[in-house]
Write a protein that holds these residues in place. Structure first.
Motif, short mmCIF file in Angstrom:
data_model
loop_
_atom_site.label_atom_id
_atom_site.label_comp_id
_atom_site.label_asym_id
_atom_site.label_seq_id
_atom_site.Cartn_x
_atom_site.Cartn_y
_atom_site.Cartn_z
N ALA A 3 -2.93 -9.84 -5.19
CA ALA A 3 -2.69 -8.40 -5.09
C ALA A 3 -3.71 -7.59 -5.87
O ALA A 3 -4.20 -6.56 -5.39
N ARG A 4 -4.05 -8.05 -7.07
CA ARG A 4 -5.00 -7.29 -7.89
C ARG A 4 -6.39 -7.28 -7.25
O ARG A 4 -7.06 -6.24 -7.21
N TRP A 26 -0.20 -2.58 -2.26
CA TRP A 26 -0.67 -3.68 -3.13
C TRP A 26 -0.25 -3.45 -4.58
O TRP A 26 -0.14 -4.40 -5.36
N ILE A 27 -0.02 -2.19 -4.98
CA ILE A 27 0.60 -1.94 -6.28
C ILE A 27 2.00 -2.56 -6.30
O ILE A 27 2.39 -3.23 -7.27
N ARG A 32 5.86 -7.30 -7.39
CA ARG A 32 6.84 -8.13 -6.68
C ARG A 32 6.11 -8.92 -5.60
O ARG A 32 5.92 -8.42 -4.49
N PRO A 33 5.70 -10.15 -5.91
CA PRO A 33 4.85 -10.92 -4.99
C PRO A 33 5.46 -11.18 -3.62
O PRO A 33 4.74 -11.54 -2.69
N ASN A 90 11.31 3.70 -6.94
CA ASN A 90 10.84 4.93 -6.29
C ASN A 90 9.32 5.02 -6.25
O ASN A 90 8.78 5.84 -5.49
N SER A 91 8.65 4.23 -7.08
CA SER A 91 7.18 4.22 -7.10
C SER A 91 6.60 3.10 -6.25
O SER A 91 5.38 2.99 -6.14
N PHE A 92 7.45 2.25 -5.68
CA PHE A 92 7.00 1.14 -4.84
C PHE A 92 7.15 1.55 -3.38
O PHE A 92 8.27 1.77 -2.90
N LEU A 93 6.04 1.60 -2.67
CA LEU A 93 6.06 2.16 -1.32
C LEU A 93 6.93 1.35 -0.37
O LEU A 93 7.57 1.93 0.52
#
Length: 274
Positions: A3-4, A26-27, A32-33, A90-93
Motif C-alpha cells: 500500500a505504501r 491506498w491510505i 487495513r490490508p 470516516n477518513s477511510f474511503l
C-alpha cells in the motif's frame, strides 16, 4: 500490492494525473490490508453509471449539478456522520463507500470522482474547518457541501465561516480557491493523525506523518511533528535527523528553545546507542 509503495507511486505523478480516489483508498489499505482497492473503484464506477442516465439531455451545468446532488445524497444516500464524527472509519474511503457516511473531506473526494466520471468539472475547496466542492459555470461557481448534501449561497458560506472561525473573520475570495489533490490527501491524513494522537496510537500517527512529509516535503511543521513522534516511540536517530533538519531550515521558530533541549537529549541518546 504494498500500500505504501503504491501510494508513493501515485503521488509522484503530475498533479493532474493523480487519481484522487484510488490514492485515498491506498491510505485505507495501509491501515487495513484487507481493503480491496479495485472493488471500491468499481463501486464508484457503478455509482456514476447509475447517475449517468439521469443526466441525458441536460446541457445546463446548474441542472446537471442539481441532478448529481439529488442522486448522490438522496438516492445513493451519502451523508455526513454527525453522530460519530471522530470515528477514524470516516477518513477511510472504502468505509464511506460502504456505509454512505463520512466527514466533509472523504465525502468530497467521492463527489469529485463521480463528477469527473460524469464530465462535470469540479474541484475541492479547503474552506476553513469544512471541506467543500465547487463546480465552475459561466455565471460563477456552484458551491456544494457534501456533508449536509446541499448547495451553498454566498450568505451560507458567510454563516458557515462565522460558525467555524468566529464573527470577526470575513469571507475572502482565496477561501474558495481550488485545493490541489496533494493538499486534499494531506488533509485526509492530518484528520487521521489527530485521531490517532488523541488515542495515543503513536505508530499509526507516525505512519500518517510519514505520508504527509512525502506529499509536502517543504512542510517544516510536519517534519517537526514526525521527529517528535519518533522521539515518543524511542527512535532517537530518526527523531534527531528530523528535528535537526527542522532547526536548520527554521532556526528562529517559536519552539526553538524547547527543541534545542530535545535535540541535545537525542544526541546523547544516539551516542549511548553507538
Amino acid at each position: 500490492m504494498n500500500a505504501r509503495h503504491r501510494f508513493q507511486e501515485l503521488i509522484s505523478r503530475p498533479e493532474q494525473d493523480i487519481p484522487l480516489a484510488e490514492t485515498a483508498l491506498w491510505i485505507s489499505a495501509e491501515a487495513r490490508p484487507s481493503v480491496d482497492v479495485e472493488h471500491w473503484l468499481n463501486e464508484i464506477d457503478g455509482i456514476a453509471d447509475r447517475i449517468a442516465p439521469e443526466l441525458e439531455g441536460l446541457t445546463s451545468t446548474h441542472q446537471r449539478v442539481e441532478v448529481l446532488n439529488r442522486c448522490l445524497f438522496n438516492q445513493e444516500g451519502f451523508q455526513g456522520n454527525e453522530d460519530d464524527y471522530a470515528n477514524p472509519a470516516n477518513s477511510f474511503l472504502d468505509s464511506v463507500l460502504e456505509t454512505r457516511q463520512g466527514i466533509p473531506i472523504t465525502l468530497s473526494i467521492i463527489y469529485l470522482e463521480v463528477a469527473r466520471k460524469l464530465a462535470i468539472s469540479a474541484a475541492g475547496v479547503g474552506f476553513p474547518g469544512h471541506f467543500l466542492v465547487k463546480v465552475e459555470t459561466g455565471e460563477g461557481p456552484i458551491l456544494v457541501d457534501p456533508f449536509f448534501g446541499r448547495t451553498l449561497s454566498q450568505e451560507d458560506c458567510e454563516d458557515l465561516l462565522r460558525r467555524v472561525a468566529g464573527e470577526e473573520v470575513a469571507l475572502t475570495p482565496p477561501m474558495l480557491d481550488a485545493t490541489p489533490k496533494r493538499e486534499i490527501l494531506q488533509r485526509v491524513l492530518r484528520n487521521l493523525k489527530l485521531i490517532y494522537l488523541r488515542e495515543k496510537q503513536f505508530e499509526d500517527a507516525l505512519s500518517c506523518s510519514d505520508r504527509i512529509v512525502d506529499l509536502a516535503q517543504d512542510d517544516l511543521s510536519e517534519l517537526r511533528d514526525r521527529g517528535l513522534l519518533y522521539r515518543e516511540l524511542e527512535c532517537a536517530a530518526p527523531a534527531l535527523d528530523d528535528l535537526e533538519r527542522f532547526m536548520e531550515f527554521w532556526p528562529d521558530n517559536p519552539d526553538a528553545a524547547t527543541l534545542s533541549g530535545v535535540i541535545e537529549e537525542l544526541r546523547q541518546a544516539v551516542q549511548r546507542i553507538n
